[in-house]
Design an enzyme around this catalytic site. Structure first.
Site, PDB file in Angstrom:
ATOM      1  N   ASP A   9       0.708  -1.050   0.133  1.00 39.75           N
ATOM      2  CA  ASP A   9       0.030  -0.066  -0.060  1.00 39.75           C
ATOM      3  C   ASP A   9       0.968   1.015  -0.079  1.00 39.75           C
ATOM      4  O   ASP A   9       2.147   1.059   0.219  1.00 39.75           O
ATOM      5  CB  ASP A   9      -1.022  -0.092   1.208  1.00 39.75           C
ATOM      6  CG  ASP A   9      -1.464   1.248   1.542  1.00 39.75           C
ATOM      7  OD1 ASP A   9      -2.390   1.869   0.611  1.00 39.75           O
ATOM      8  OD2 ASP A   9      -1.839   1.813   2.461  1.00 39.75           O
ATOM      9  N   LEU A  10       0.411   2.368  -0.453  1.00 38.03           N
ATOM     10  CA  LEU A  10       1.328   3.474  -0.526  1.00 38.03           C
ATOM     11  C   LEU A  10       1.088   4.581   1.019  1.00 38.03           C
ATOM     12  O   LEU A  10       2.004   4.705   1.701  1.00 38.03           O
ATOM     13  CB  LEU A  10       1.001   4.389  -1.620  1.00 38.03           C
ATOM     14  CG  LEU A  10       1.653   5.575  -1.935  1.00 38.03           C
ATOM     15  CD1 LEU A  10       3.131   5.621  -2.017  1.00 38.03           C
ATOM     16  CD2 LEU A  10       1.067   6.579  -2.963  1.00 38.03           C
ATOM     17  N   ASP A  11      -0.118   4.941   0.857  1.00 35.84           N
ATOM     18  CA  ASP A  11      -0.427   6.250   2.017  1.00 35.84           C
ATOM     19  C   ASP A  11      -0.394   5.408   3.566  1.00 35.84           C
ATOM     20  O   ASP A  11      -1.133   4.644   3.661  1.00 35.84           O
ATOM     21  CB  ASP A  11      -1.704   6.780   1.844  1.00 35.84           C
ATOM     22  CG  ASP A  11      -1.809   7.503   0.345  1.00 35.84           C
ATOM     23  OD1 ASP A  11      -0.989   8.217   0.226  1.00 35.84           O
ATOM     24  OD2 ASP A  11      -2.724   7.401  -0.306  1.00 35.84           O
ATOM     25  N   THR A  17       1.721  10.106   4.145  1.00 35.36           N
ATOM     26  CA  THR A  17       0.642  10.668   3.664  1.00 35.36           C
ATOM     27  C   THR A  17      -0.576  10.651   4.342  1.00 35.36           C
ATOM     28  O   THR A  17      -1.665  11.599   3.919  1.00 35.36           O
ATOM     29  CB  THR A  17       0.581  10.620   2.091  1.00 35.36           C
ATOM     30  OG1 THR A  17       0.601   9.299   1.998  1.00 35.36           O
ATOM     31  CG2 THR A  17       1.660  11.259   1.319  1.00 35.36           C
ATOM     32  N   LYS A  45      -9.076   5.458   6.163  1.00 32.46           N
ATOM     33  CA  LYS A  45      -7.968   5.110   5.593  1.00 32.46           C
ATOM     34  C   LYS A  45      -8.054   3.910   4.412  1.00 32.46           C
ATOM     35  O   LYS A  45      -8.784   2.809   4.726  1.00 32.46           O
ATOM     36  CB  LYS A  45      -6.897   4.382   6.589  1.00 32.46           C
ATOM     37  CG  LYS A  45      -6.253   5.684   7.352  1.00 32.46           C
ATOM     38  CD  LYS A  45      -5.150   5.105   8.500  1.00 32.46           C
ATOM     39  CE  LYS A  45      -4.554   6.249   9.310  1.00 32.46           C
ATOM     40  NZ  LYS A  45      -3.693   5.858  10.433  1.00 32.46           N
ATOM     41  N   SER A 114      -2.493   0.434  -4.206  1.00 35.17           N
ATOM     42  CA  SER A 114      -2.996   1.943  -3.734  1.00 35.17           C
ATOM     43  C   SER A 114      -4.299   1.906  -4.118  1.00 35.17           C
ATOM     44  O   SER A 114      -4.719   1.943  -5.234  1.00 35.17           O
ATOM     45  CB  SER A 114      -1.944   2.831  -3.873  1.00 35.17           C
ATOM     46  OG  SER A 114      -2.670   4.183  -3.454  1.00 35.17           O
ATOM     47  N   ALA A 115      -5.238   2.579  -3.239  1.00 33.37           N
ATOM     48  CA  ALA A 115      -6.619   3.239  -3.680  1.00 33.37           C
ATOM     49  C   ALA A 115      -6.261   4.551  -4.116  1.00 33.37           C
ATOM     50  O   ALA A 115      -7.262   5.174  -4.668  1.00 33.37           O
ATOM     51  CB  ALA A 115      -7.327   3.309  -2.260  1.00 33.37           C
ATOM     52  N   LYS A 145     -11.071  -0.842  -1.551  1.00 28.40           N
ATOM     53  CA  LYS A 145     -10.888  -1.837  -0.581  1.00 28.40           C
ATOM     54  C   LYS A 145     -12.019  -1.463   0.514  1.00 28.40           C
ATOM     55  O   LYS A 145     -12.279  -0.241   0.277  1.00 28.40           O
ATOM     56  CB  LYS A 145      -9.447  -1.235   0.286  1.00 28.40           C
ATOM     57  CG  LYS A 145      -8.251  -1.569  -0.737  1.00 28.40           C
ATOM     58  CD  LYS A 145      -6.997  -0.968  -0.114  1.00 28.40           C
ATOM     59  CE  LYS A 145      -5.874  -0.723  -0.969  1.00 28.40           C
ATOM     60  NZ  LYS A 145      -4.524  -0.191  -0.508  1.00 28.40           N
ATOM     61  N   GLU A 169       0.060  -3.087   4.722  1.00 25.00           N
ATOM     62  CA  GLU A 169      -1.193  -2.231   4.862  1.00 25.00           C
ATOM     63  C   GLU A 169      -1.230  -1.640   6.121  1.00 25.00           C
ATOM     64  O   GLU A 169      -1.112  -2.343   7.106  1.00 25.00           O
ATOM     65  CB  GLU A 169      -2.537  -3.346   4.511  1.00 25.00           C
ATOM     66  CG  GLU A 169      -3.214  -3.154   3.098  1.00 25.00           C
ATOM     67  CD  GLU A 169      -3.652  -1.646   3.069  1.00 25.00           C
ATOM     68  OE1 GLU A 169      -3.634  -0.733   4.022  1.00 25.00           O
ATOM     69  OE2 GLU A 169      -3.983  -1.420   1.808  1.00 25.00           O
ATOM     70  N   ASP A 170      -1.674  -0.351   6.344  1.00 25.96           N
ATOM     71  CA  ASP A 170      -1.949   0.413   7.409  1.00 25.96           C
ATOM     72  C   ASP A 170      -3.415   0.559   7.774  1.00 25.96           C
ATOM     73  O   ASP A 170      -3.543   1.173   8.819  1.00 25.96           O
ATOM     74  CB  ASP A 170      -1.248   1.849   7.272  1.00 25.96           C
ATOM     75  CG  ASP A 170      -1.974   2.753   6.415  1.00 25.96           C
ATOM     76  OD1 ASP A 170      -2.343   2.185   5.332  1.00 25.96           O
ATOM     77  OD2 ASP A 170      -2.179   3.810   7.002  1.00 25.96           O
TER      78      ASP A 170
HETATM   79  C1  BG6 Z   1      -5.665   5.648  -0.007  1.00 29.81           C
HETATM   80  C2  BG6 Z   1      -5.795   6.510   1.559  1.00 29.81           C
HETATM   81  O1  BG6 Z   1      -4.251   5.413  -0.189  1.00 29.81           O
HETATM   82  O2  BG6 Z   1      -6.200   6.465  -0.993  1.00 29.81           O
HETATM   83  C3  BG6 Z   1      -7.085   7.200   1.531  1.00 29.81           C
HETATM   84  O3  BG6 Z   1      -5.425   5.630   2.552  1.00 29.81           O
HETATM   85  C4  BG6 Z   1      -7.635   8.103   0.158  1.00 29.81           C
HETATM   86  O4  BG6 Z   1      -7.362   7.883   2.754  1.00 29.81           O
HETATM   87  C5  BG6 Z   1      -7.457   7.108  -0.791  1.00 29.81           C
HETATM   88  O5  BG6 Z   1      -8.899   8.597   0.485  1.00 29.81           O
HETATM   89  C6  BG6 Z   1      -7.933   7.719  -2.456  1.00 29.81           C
HETATM   90  O6  BG6 Z   1      -6.723   8.738  -2.518  1.00 29.81           O
HETATM   91  P1  BG6 Z   1      -6.829   9.965  -3.446  1.00 29.81           P
HETATM   92  O7  BG6 Z   1      -5.406  10.449  -3.548  1.00 29.81           O
HETATM   93  O8  BG6 Z   1      -7.163   9.244  -4.777  1.00 29.81           O
HETATM   94  O9  BG6 Z   1      -7.741  10.829  -3.121  1.00 29.81           O
HETATM   95 MG    MG Z   2      -2.806   3.337   3.715  1.00 25.56          MG
END
Ligand code: BG6
Ligand code: MG
Length: 218
Positions: A9-11, A17, A45, A114-115, A145, A169-170
């Protein structure tokens, strides 16, 4: 050498972030007279931008027009982009580069899962793009997710069976997605939040190279 698929996962896993998403959503919610706690934020998240706003509106018992909804999503992203505009390598979380290097030395396929629709921008900012054999993000999926779609696409792109994939994953939603995909889930964060993960670490400094090698071999 065994090959496993390692999906990050990224964020909140690679970069810190998650705090910027929180700040941007909080500011927007305040403008709507809605307040939410850091504990409630755990539910945002890993969750898509659309789903996050739906949840915030539900917490505040608010219904708004589709037009305003779209407008608010744009505003949140603008605010978030301001935060990430200044990002550089210093915002990579501790020991993430070491773990990526260990995986590379052991010739393991690596994907992002990542989402976020901003994932590629962030990876470029922190100069980690070349560490990934595949990148699957919010632009590539139709289901957010906790649906496992993002991780299943990543496994396919790496050409590794889901049961041979390991996900870092966090988020609650992300760990659920990994478990549903029949992958090994490694929670990065607190045991109180991520109790459903197969393994839980506070951060990557607690993940030894020996542990990574044991994941590759078993
Ligand atoms: C996820 C974050 O990685 O991405 C969420 O944990 C975020 O908080 C989601 O809403 C979507 O991200 P973005 O950058 O497309 O708004
Ligand atoms: Mg995350």
């Amino acid at each position: 050498m065994n090959k496993k698929g390692f999906i990050f996962d990224l964020d909140g896993v690679i970069v810190d972030t998650a705090k910027y998403h929180f700040l941007a959503w909080q500011k927007l919610a305040k403008g709507l007279d809605i307040d939410f706690t850091e504990e409630e934020n755990e539910q945002l998240k890993g969750v898509s931008r659309v789903r996050s706003l739906e949840k915030i509106l539900a917490w505040g018992n608010k219904t708004i027009s589709q037009e305003l909804f779209n407008d608010l999503m744009g505003k949140k992203n603008e605010e978030y982009l301001n935060y990430i505009a200044e990002m550089d390598e210093n915002e990579i979380l501790p020991d993430v580069p070491r773990v990526l290097n260990t995986l590379k030395e052991n010739k393991q396929p690596i994907s992002l899962g990542s989402a976020s629709k901003n994932a590629r921008t962030i990876l470029e900012r922190v100069n980690l793009m070349s560490n990934f054999d595949a990148i699957v993000d919010g632009n590539d999926v139709t289901k957010a997710k906790p649906d496992p779609e993002v991780f299943l696409i990543a496994a396919k792109e790496l050409n590794i069976k889901p049961e041979d994939c390991i996900v870092f994953e966090d988020s609650v939603a992300g760990v659920t997605a990994a478990n549903t995909a029949n992958m090994i889930s490694i929670g990065i964060g607190s045991k109180d939040v991520l109790g459903h993960a197969d393994y839980i670490f506070n951060d990557f400094t607690e993940i030894s190279d020996d542990f990574i090698k044991s994941l590759i071999e078993n």
